[in-house]
Design a protein around this motif. Structure first.
Motif, PDB file in Angstrom:
ATOM      1  N   GLU A   1      -2.307 -87.867  11.284  1.00  0.00           N
ATOM      2  CA  GLU A   1      -1.354 -88.352  12.280  1.00  0.00           C
ATOM      3  C   GLU A   1      -1.827 -89.667  12.884  1.00  0.00           C
ATOM      4  O   GLU A   1      -1.028 -90.585  13.094  1.00  0.00           O
ATOM      5  N   LYS A   2      -3.118 -89.778  13.145  1.00  0.00           N
ATOM      6  CA  LYS A   2      -3.667 -91.018  13.703  1.00  0.00           C
ATOM      7  C   LYS A   2      -3.510 -92.168  12.707  1.00  0.00           C
ATOM      8  O   LYS A   2      -3.161 -93.289  13.090  1.00  0.00           O
ATOM      9  N   ALA A   3      -3.744 -91.899  11.439  1.00  0.00           N
ATOM     10  CA  ALA A   3      -3.595 -92.934  10.416  1.00  0.00           C
ATOM     11  C   ALA A   3      -2.142 -93.378  10.315  1.00  0.00           C
ATOM     12  O   ALA A   3      -1.853 -94.568  10.153  1.00  0.00           O
ATOM     13  N   GLN A   4      -1.207 -92.442  10.414  1.00  0.00           N
ATOM     14  CA  GLN A   4       0.205 -92.805  10.367  1.00  0.00           C
ATOM     15  C   GLN A   4       0.599 -93.635  11.585  1.00  0.00           C
ATOM     16  O   GLN A   4       1.377 -94.581  11.479  1.00  0.00           O
ATOM     17  N   GLU A   5       0.057 -93.306  12.767  1.00  0.00           N
ATOM     18  CA  GLU A   5       0.335 -94.099  13.965  1.00  0.00           C
ATOM     19  C   GLU A   5      -0.229 -95.502  13.825  1.00  0.00           C
ATOM     20  O   GLU A   5       0.420 -96.482  14.200  1.00  0.00           O
ATOM     21  N   ASP A   6      -1.429 -95.616  13.268  1.00  0.00           N
ATOM     22  CA  ASP A   6      -2.026 -96.932  13.061  1.00  0.00           C
ATOM     23  C   ASP A   6      -1.195 -97.753  12.078  1.00  0.00           C
ATOM     24  O   ASP A   6      -0.998 -98.956  12.276  1.00  0.00           O
ATOM     25  N   ASP A   7      -0.687 -97.110  11.032  1.00  0.00           N
ATOM     26  CA  ASP A   7       0.149 -97.815  10.064  1.00  0.00           C
ATOM     27  C   ASP A   7       1.466 -98.270  10.706  1.00  0.00           C
ATOM     28  O   ASP A   7       1.936 -99.372  10.443  1.00  0.00           O
ATOM     29  N   SER A   8       2.038 -97.440  11.535  1.00  0.00           N
ATOM     30  CA  SER A   8       3.313 -97.802  12.158  1.00  0.00           C
ATOM     31  C   SER A   8       3.115 -98.932  13.166  1.00  0.00           C
ATOM     32  O   SER A   8       3.950 -99.830  13.283  1.00  0.00           O
ATOM     33  N   THR A   9       1.993 -98.984  13.907  1.00  0.00           N
ATOM     34  CA  THR A   9       1.749-100.071  14.839  1.00  0.00           C
ATOM     35  C   THR A   9       1.431-101.356  14.088  1.00  0.00           C
ATOM     36  O   THR A   9       1.799-102.448  14.522  1.00  0.00           O
ATOM     37  N   ASP A  10       0.778-101.269  12.942  1.00  0.00           N
ATOM     38  CA  ASP A  10       0.495-102.455  12.129  1.00  0.00           C
ATOM     39  C   ASP A  10       1.804-103.031  11.576  1.00  0.00           C
ATOM     40  O   ASP A  10       1.958-104.248  11.518  1.00  0.00           O
ATOM     41  N   ASN A  11       2.735-102.191  11.193  1.00  0.00           N
ATOM     42  CA  ASN A  11       4.003-102.662  10.654  1.00  0.00           C
ATOM     43  C   ASN A  11       4.862-103.302  11.731  1.00  0.00           C
ATOM     44  O   ASN A  11       5.616-104.235  11.468  1.00  0.00           O
ATOM     45  N   LYS A  12       4.755-102.867  12.960  1.00  0.00           N
ATOM     46  CA  LYS A  12       5.529-103.467  14.057  1.00  0.00           C
ATOM     47  C   LYS A  12       5.006-104.850  14.405  1.00  0.00           C
ATOM     48  O   LYS A  12       5.759-105.737  14.774  1.00  0.00           O
ATOM     49  N   ASN A  13       3.710-105.071  14.282  1.00  0.00           N
ATOM     50  CA  ASN A  13       3.114-106.360  14.610  1.00  0.00           C
ATOM     51  C   ASN A  13       3.399-107.404  13.560  1.00  0.00           C
ATOM     52  O   ASN A  13       3.303-108.583  13.803  1.00  0.00           O
ATOM     53  N   VAL A  14       3.747-107.019  12.367  1.00  0.00           N
ATOM     54  CA  VAL A  14       3.976-107.971  11.264  1.00  0.00           C
ATOM     55  C   VAL A  14       5.353-108.513  11.306  1.00  0.00           C
ATOM     56  O   VAL A  14       6.281-108.331  11.821  1.00  0.00           O
TER      57      VAL A  14
END
Length: 69
Positions: A56-69
């Motif tokens: 779940e933490k990895a998925q949250e990190d991926d979703s925040t990285d995609n929002k910043n791009v």
């Protein structure tokens, strides 16, 4: 004395007592093994919870990285 020792009934009683003793010993060791399994199950449950949290933490990190791009 030897005639009594080699009497078929005495031999049968000895064999039956050995078999019953072995079965009782196996039953006792099988009960002892169950406590180890419950501890292993608890450890597996902990590992599964940790893996789920990490996923779940990895998925949250991926979703925040995609929002910043």
């Amino acid at each position: 004395m030897l005639e009594w020792l080699f009497n078929p009934w005495v031999i049968i009683i000895i064999v039956v007592s050995v078999v019953v003793g072995n079965i009782a010993a196996l039953k006792q060791t099988a009960n002892m093994d169950l406590t180890g399994r419950s501890k292993a199950k608890k450890d597996l449950d902990k590992l599964n919870r940790l893996a789920k949290l990490n996923q779940e933490k990895a998925q949250e990190d991926d979703s925040t990285d995609n929002k910043n791009v």
